[in-house]
Motif scaffolding. Sequence first.
Motif, PDB file in Angstrom:
ATOM      1  N   ARG A  53       0.868  -1.165   0.000  1.00  0.00           N
ATOM      2  CA  ARG A  53       0.000   0.000   0.000  1.00  0.00           C
ATOM      3  C   ARG A  53       0.906   1.216   0.000  1.00  0.00           C
ATOM      4  O   ARG A  53       1.969   1.180   0.605  1.00  0.00           O
ATOM      5  N   ASN A  54       0.492   2.305  -0.622  1.00  0.00           N
ATOM      6  CA  ASN A  54       1.248   3.536  -0.483  1.00  0.00           C
ATOM      7  C   ASN A  54       1.041   4.006   0.952  1.00  0.00           C
ATOM      8  O   ASN A  54      -0.079   4.270   1.351  1.00  0.00           O
ATOM      9  N   ALA A  55       2.122   4.041   1.732  1.00  0.00           N
ATOM     10  CA  ALA A  55       1.956   4.412   3.147  1.00  0.00           C
ATOM     11  C   ALA A  55       1.536   5.871   3.237  1.00  0.00           C
ATOM     12  O   ALA A  55       2.251   6.757   2.776  1.00  0.00           O
ATOM     13  N   ILE A  56       0.362   6.101   3.810  1.00  0.00           N
ATOM     14  CA  ILE A  56      -0.163   7.467   3.906  1.00  0.00           C
ATOM     15  C   ILE A  56      -0.598   7.702   5.348  1.00  0.00           C
ATOM     16  O   ILE A  56      -1.344   6.906   5.903  1.00  0.00           O
ATOM     17  N   ALA A  57      -0.100   8.778   5.955  1.00  0.00           N
ATOM     18  CA  ALA A  57      -0.588   9.146   7.286  1.00  0.00           C
ATOM     19  C   ALA A  57      -1.693  10.169   7.060  1.00  0.00           C
ATOM     20  O   ALA A  57      -1.428  11.352   6.844  1.00  0.00           O
ATOM     21  N   LYS A  86      -3.843  11.841   8.686  1.00  0.00           N
ATOM     22  CA  LYS A  86      -4.033  13.075   9.449  1.00  0.00           C
ATOM     23  C   LYS A  86      -3.103  14.205   9.018  1.00  0.00           C
ATOM     24  O   LYS A  86      -3.348  15.354   9.312  1.00  0.00           O
ATOM     25  N   HIS A  87      -2.032  13.875   8.293  1.00  0.00           N
ATOM     26  CA  HIS A  87      -1.120  14.923   7.838  1.00  0.00           C
ATOM     27  C   HIS A  87      -1.447  15.428   6.442  1.00  0.00           C
ATOM     28  O   HIS A  87      -0.850  16.375   5.968  1.00  0.00           O
ATOM     29  N   GLU A  88      -2.355  14.732   5.758  1.00  0.00           N
ATOM     30  CA  GLU A  88      -2.669  15.116   4.385  1.00  0.00           C
ATOM     31  C   GLU A  88      -3.624  16.303   4.396  1.00  0.00           C
ATOM     32  O   GLU A  88      -4.746  16.200   4.878  1.00  0.00           O
TER      33      GLU A  88
END
Lengths: 562, 560
Positions: free
Chosen positions: B508-512, B514-516
């Motif tokens: 998976r593309n690691a995405i946080a 809450k920072h986006e």
Amino acid sequence: MSSVSNTRVPLIAPEEISLEDKKENEFGQLTSVEFLVAPKSRGGAPLRDPILDAPPYYVSVITYLNYLILIILGHIHDFFGLKFPKDKHSEIMERDGYAPWFSKFESFFVRRMKKRIDDCFSRPTTGVPGRFIRCVDRVAHQLNDFFTYPGSTSMCLNLSSYNYLGFAQSEGQCTDAALEAVHKYGIYSNGPRAQTGTIDLHLEAEQYIATFIGKPDVIIFSMGYGCNANLFSSFLDSKCLVISDELNHTSIRTGVRLSGAAVRKFKHNDMKALEQLIREQIVQGQPKSHRPWKKILICVEGLYSMEGTMCNLPKLVELKNRYKCYLFVDEAHSIGAIGPRGRGVCDYFGIDPSEVDILMGTLTKSFGAAGGYIGADKWIVERLRLDLTTNNYAEPSPAPVLAQIISSLRTITGEICPGQGQERLQRIAFNSRYLRLALQRLGFIVYGIADSPVIPMLLYAPSKMPAFSRMMLQRKIAVVVVAYPATPLDESRVRFCVSAALIKEDIDYLLRHVNEVGEKLFLKVSSGKAGGSMDGKPPRWDIEEVIKQTPKDCKDDKYFLI
Amino acid sequence: MKSLERVPDVLPSSIPIPSSVITVTSYLWFYMQRGFMNIPGAQYVVDYVAKSHQDDPYRTMIEIALIIYGIIYYLNKPRKQGEQIQPPLSLKEEELLIAEWQPEELVVQDERQNWRLGKVPVLAQEDDLGLYFTVERENGGEKYTGVLNMASNDFLHLSRKPEVVEVVEQTIRNYGVGSCGPAGFYGNQDVHYNLEYKLARFFGTENAVLYGQDFCVASSVVPAFTKRGDVIVADDQVSVSMQNALQLSRSTVYYFKHNDMKSLEDLLEELDQRERADCLPAIPRKFIVTEGLFHSSGDLAPLPQLVELKVRYRYRLIVDETNSIGVLGATGRGLAEHFKMERDNSIDITIGSLAYSLGSSGGFALGDNIMSQHQRIGSNAYCFSASLPPYTCAAALKVLKSMDEDNSAVRALHAVTKPLHTFFSNDRELRKFVVVTSNEHSAVLHLQLTMALRARLFGSTNKSVFDELSQLHARSLTNKYVEAWEQEELFLQSIVDRALQSKVLITRNAIALKHEALPIVPNLKICVNASISREQLLSACKIIKSAVLECCIAATTIAL
């Protein structure tokens, strides 16, 4: 303006010397067991209020006059320079509809003041930054406009690198481990830690660091600055408050700014001011709405790299517990270098690490590696692993660096090469105390606490900075000079970073030269109230007497005020 | 009448003043005047006052009144407008308030998100080429051997060559591992300067600056040049590192629609009109910010149009080429080479990573001399952080040299990127469930679920997830949990798991989340590299395809 083509630093070939000499140049052999001090824990006792020595009145006047002259000359230079040789100042002019990269006003300090002493900064080096450092010789042209390199090098005594425990070596167990990692894992990374970047060395290193600092879990990053700069945004927001020491590092400030949290500063190490501020903030709450803060985080550093002072941890823990705040301690400079077992401020003060909520530190300084770590309770670290941008988007620490971290930690704890870690800790304690007390006895003003391996010596006038740096370089000693904006305007200083790799004779050599240069530059201005004097008179010892007496005396706490 | 003889006749007789007061006052006045006249220059003041009083007696009075008013104003405590004076709290009240205050936990635990922790793979290389790995997950609970790694950012595999390893070894033997200092204080060594020189030469710019970590470069370089009042126009799909930069920049930020040049042109035109109307005393610094190959979608930025617009409207162009360097262009020189342009006169600041295609660690920024020199003074991550370990520089230097000599690795990479892209974008069965968002030249293939499938399985659209997140932000909730997002990520993870069981590692593309700060869609990443053969690629693609199909069909049948 210097460009890459005329600042090309030649690649210097390694020296052809025997393995014995190479080892000796990186880490000096201990000459006598006399020159060791077993660092002690304070057993929970807080620090005394700091005593700051101030120079005589005229020194301050001279310092300000010095700046005034520089500023006036700079403005005259600007006035004529911007009218006549315009092409020389194209970088600050609007051109072709484009604004300049930076404005005339904001770059004044850099263009007209810092540039004059640019030869004291960014000196290229080669080889291991151990006991000695090989500086690449350079020649400055047109007032430091650009440099040329004749290709020769100078071997200098190294008081500039953050190599506290002397792990900057290219021989020994750490190098072997790093080389093995190169072969086994390669130097590439597959991607961010949360994606596919994790290897077993990451888990192992985290485990070792966790046991070392006494926290249940740890997460490591490939860059210390990036660790702080991206930490706070994952658990703070605009309804949280950060109470920050005024001298905190830029990385903490950037990180807090990114999180959007409110910030209040308190005077450096002033625990009364801190308590006052916490009470006021809890009572008053958020500005305008007066709703209570969601949480309050106190941010301090373990050892301040420009002051040599330490946070007053026992007092901080007491305040934090009384007012239900959280405590963040940045151990960038203190981990490894401070405490009976080298485990940082908690070890030094004899305080249980669980009293500090977040312990952050770097792996660059004491361990000779690179990167940073964050230690906390397991559930906190797990949440951070999910939320931190560095964990999800940034590159992981590479394998050789991890191997260096693990092997240096195991050396300190005595797991490998028994006795060596202990010796390193005792050597840095001796070296720091010896150099500090000796400088104080010679009459220099020195800041910081007894055990700090960072020893800032005050120069005051800005023009003494390049003078000191250049004269020391002539005497083959590499030092770091710092001035505004890293320090207050009138407190330019030279910073000695002591290392366990130095032997007592190196410090004697340094002292003789600092004594001579200090006489010439008129730097012996201390009043003795901050140490170095037992009778309250300004100390002005003779150099021979200092070298004879101090190695013995420096082991005794009574000669130090803090 | 006798008393009147002693009192001057200017005084009305009705006020009886004791003569002693008059005498004392007269003496005081006399001595004060004499004392005042002894002060050098006092004569001029007296003359001036006397003259002005003679010319205009009212003026003296007004001036005296002004002076008194000034003193009163100075002594008064400043008070903000509308501020109310509150009675101070007693110590007891304060203590009560303090005892009452109950802070939130430092971080908020949420069991629903913790599944991610166990899914992080721990990799161990098996073969010399670095294609096959042993993968462990769930704290060693799951172990797979002989897994083909299709999730690595090391696209060119150049730093694994024996000659590079040899250079690394030599460097560690001569320099140790760490550099033990920031660039300004003896931390930058000859290898650092040489790598900077080589980077600048390789990419055809005047200068280059090295950083310790790729993620920090953008968020440090951009704020070094921007101030309040400057203008940044950014693509609305830039990655988190650039979003951080924009947040720290203090400038006014505008977004244009992702890769939509019409939207950009309209925006620039509007800003230009506004600037003309404002008649500012100095031109503000103006930047266009975009990425070479986008981190979140793999899209390619249309450089020629961007350059045309930036020149026309006098903007500077900042491009984050983390993903595109080493991938685009015949010799791997990135976006500019791909469009057959010169980097020096098209892109003002290039941000790149040494940890992607170049197979080392660290980051860098390319540009002209003046800009680079200013970074060395004003860029936080450069000034306040230790330099890179010397061996990483020596390795990158060697890699760049070998790329200079022959471009076989780049050619090998190009030979697999197209087939990968064609396989997934031309497949009829897959088209029902997933879309390929990445460009055919990208070494990373990004797969997203189709809009219809997302709506059906999770009831979410791009907008709904973003709106929910924005609401959580607005309400300042500490735990940001979006149900639909979480379900979609779990679903994508099941595809990754299925592929891993068949010995292919994708991610998976690691995405946080809450920072986006910009809308984003969860996606899968499939990476290729220069060492993989066509056959290996095709069989892996088939495995991934069947994993995707199995999971999607299973999910849709349940949903029915």
